[in-house]
Motif scaffolding. Structure first.
Motif, short mmCIF file in Angstrom:
data_model
loop_
_atom_site.label_atom_id
_atom_site.label_comp_id
_atom_site.label_asym_id
_atom_site.label_seq_id
_atom_site.Cartn_x
_atom_site.Cartn_y
_atom_site.Cartn_z
N ALA A 1 -67.90 -27.26 64.74
CA ALA A 1 -66.52 -26.89 64.41
C ALA A 1 -65.52 -27.83 65.07
O ALA A 1 -64.54 -28.26 64.44
N GLU A 2 -65.75 -28.17 66.32
CA GLU A 2 -64.83 -29.07 67.03
C GLU A 2 -64.87 -30.48 66.44
O GLU A 2 -63.84 -31.13 66.30
N LEU A 3 -66.07 -30.95 66.10
CA LEU A 3 -66.17 -32.27 65.49
C LEU A 3 -65.49 -32.31 64.11
O LEU A 3 -64.87 -33.32 63.75
N GLN A 4 -65.61 -31.23 63.36
CA GLN A 4 -64.96 -31.18 62.05
C GLN A 4 -63.45 -31.25 62.19
O GLN A 4 -62.77 -31.88 61.37
N LYS A 5 -62.89 -30.64 63.23
CA LYS A 5 -61.45 -30.74 63.49
C LYS A 5 -61.06 -32.20 63.74
O LYS A 5 -60.05 -32.68 63.22
N ILE A 6 -61.84 -32.88 64.56
CA ILE A 6 -61.57 -34.28 64.88
C ILE A 6 -61.69 -35.13 63.63
O ILE A 6 -60.85 -36.00 63.36
N ALA A 7 -62.75 -34.89 62.84
CA ALA A 7 -63.00 -35.70 61.65
C ALA A 7 -61.88 -35.59 60.61
O ALA A 7 -61.68 -36.51 59.81
N LYS A 8 -61.14 -34.50 60.63
CA LYS A 8 -60.03 -34.33 59.68
C LYS A 8 -58.87 -35.26 60.00
O LYS A 8 -58.10 -35.60 59.11
N VAL A 9 -58.73 -35.66 61.25
CA VAL A 9 -57.56 -36.44 61.65
C VAL A 9 -57.88 -37.82 62.23
O VAL A 9 -56.99 -38.63 62.42
N LYS A 10 -59.13 -38.09 62.52
CA LYS A 10 -59.52 -39.36 63.15
C LYS A 10 -60.57 -40.07 62.32
O LYS A 10 -61.29 -39.45 61.54
N LYS A 11 -60.67 -41.38 62.54
CA LYS A 11 -61.72 -42.18 61.94
C LYS A 11 -62.46 -42.90 63.06
O LYS A 11 -61.94 -43.06 64.16
N ALA A 12 -63.66 -43.35 62.76
CA ALA A 12 -64.43 -44.18 63.68
C ALA A 12 -64.23 -45.61 63.22
O ALA A 12 -64.92 -46.09 62.32
N GLY A 13 -63.22 -46.27 63.77
CA GLY A 13 -62.83 -47.58 63.26
C GLY A 13 -62.24 -47.39 61.88
O GLY A 13 -61.30 -46.63 61.70
N SER A 14 -62.86 -48.02 60.88
CA SER A 14 -62.40 -47.86 59.50
C SER A 14 -63.24 -46.83 58.73
O SER A 14 -63.02 -46.60 57.55
N LYS A 15 -64.19 -46.23 59.40
CA LYS A 15 -65.12 -45.30 58.74
C LYS A 15 -64.66 -43.86 58.84
O LYS A 15 -64.18 -43.42 59.88
N THR A 16 -64.87 -43.15 57.77
CA THR A 16 -64.64 -41.71 57.77
C THR A 16 -65.79 -41.05 58.53
O THR A 16 -66.95 -41.44 58.36
N ILE A 17 -65.47 -40.08 59.35
CA ILE A 17 -66.51 -39.36 60.09
C ILE A 17 -66.96 -38.18 59.24
O ILE A 17 -66.15 -37.38 58.79
N LYS A 18 -68.26 -38.10 59.04
CA LYS A 18 -68.85 -37.00 58.29
C LYS A 18 -69.72 -36.20 59.28
O LYS A 18 -70.57 -36.77 59.95
N VAL A 19 -69.45 -34.91 59.36
CA VAL A 19 -70.18 -34.04 60.29
C VAL A 19 -71.13 -33.16 59.50
O VAL A 19 -70.71 -32.47 58.56
N GLU A 20 -72.39 -33.19 59.87
CA GLU A 20 -73.39 -32.35 59.23
C GLU A 20 -73.99 -31.41 60.28
O GLU A 20 -74.12 -31.79 61.44
N SER A 21 -74.35 -30.23 59.85
CA SER A 21 -74.95 -29.25 60.75
C SER A 21 -76.28 -28.81 60.17
O SER A 21 -76.36 -28.46 58.99
N VAL A 22 -77.32 -28.86 60.99
CA VAL A 22 -78.65 -28.43 60.56
C VAL A 22 -79.23 -27.51 61.63
O VAL A 22 -78.83 -27.56 62.80
N LYS A 23 -80.16 -26.68 61.23
CA LYS A 23 -80.79 -25.76 62.18
C LYS A 23 -82.14 -26.27 62.67
O LYS A 23 -82.65 -25.82 63.68
N ASN A 24 -82.72 -27.22 61.93
CA ASN A 24 -84.05 -27.70 62.23
C ASN A 24 -84.04 -29.23 62.18
O ASN A 24 -83.39 -29.80 61.32
N ILE A 25 -84.79 -29.88 63.04
CA ILE A 25 -84.80 -31.34 63.05
C ILE A 25 -85.40 -31.93 61.78
O ILE A 25 -85.12 -33.07 61.44
#
Length: 164
Positions: free
Chosen positions: A56-80
Motif C-alpha cells: 500500500a505504501e509503495l503504491q502511494k509512492i508509485a502514483k506520484v514518483k518515478k524511478a528516473g524515467s520509468k514508471t514504478i509498477k508495484v505487484e503483490s503476491v502471496k507465494n514466491i
C-alpha cells in the motif's frame, strides 16, 4: 528529495511508521541500483511477497514518483512461485522462511532481493532491514547483489551496514 534526506528520515523512531519508511527506502534503492541493459523496460517492477502494508505504501509512492524515467509498477503476491519478472523483490518478515527458495529461483537474474528481517543476506538477500535502538537501518551484502548482475552506488553502500 535526496537519498540522504529520506534515509535520514528513516533513522528516526519508526514505531507505527515502519511500512512508510521501508517503502521510502525501497523507492530510494531504485535510484541507487544500476540494472544491466537486458533488465531495462518501460516500467520498474517492485514485487512484494507477503506484506500488504508495504504494498500500500509503495503504491502511494508509485502514483506520484518515478524511478528516473520509468514508471514504478508495484505487484503483490502471496507465494514466491507467483513472482514474475521484477527489478526488486521485497520479502516480508512473515515469509522469511522462503528466502533460500526465492534466492535460488532468482539466482543470476538482475533482481535486487530485499528482506524485512535482519541476517537474511546469509540466505541470499542483497539488502536486509533491521531495527537498531529503535531506528530503521539496513544491511547490504555486495556479493549477493553483484551475483545478480547489479551495481549499487557508493552512497547506498555507505548509508547501510556492509556485511560479508
Amino acid at each position: 528529495m535526496s537519498l540522504v534526506l529520506l534515509l535520514g528520515a528513516g533513522y528516526s523512531h519508526v514505531k507505527g511508521q515502519s511500512a512508510t519508511f521501508k517503502a521510502l527506502f525501497l523507492f530510494n534503492f531504485t535510484k541507487n541500483v544500476e540494472w544491466p541493459p537486458e533488465a531495462n523496460g518501460e516500467d520498474l517492477i517492485i514485487t512484494v511477497v507477503g506484506d500488504s502494508e508495504i504494498t500500500a505504501e509503495l503504491q502511494k509512492i508509485a502514483k506520484v514518483k518515478k524511478a528516473g524515467s520509468k514508471t514504478i509498477k508495484v505487484e503483490s503476491v502471496k507465494n514466491i512461485n507467483d513472482v514474475g519478472t521484477s527489478h526488486i523483490i521485497f520479502l516480508g518478515s512473515t515469509k522469511s522462511s522462503l528466502m533460500q527458495s526465492l534466492s535460488a529461483a532468482q539466482k543470476g537474474k538482475p533482481v535486487l532481493i530485499v528482506a524485512d528481517k535482519s541476517g537474511m543476506w546469509k540466505q541470499g538477500a542483497g539488502i536486509s532491514f533491521l531495527t537498531s535502538n529503535g531506528k530503521l537501518r539496513y544491511e547490504i551484502h555486495l556479493g549477493n547483489i553483484e551475483a545478480n548482475k547489479l551495481h549499487v552506488t557508493q552512497k547506498l553502500i555507505s548509508l547501510g551496514i556492509q556485511v560479508q
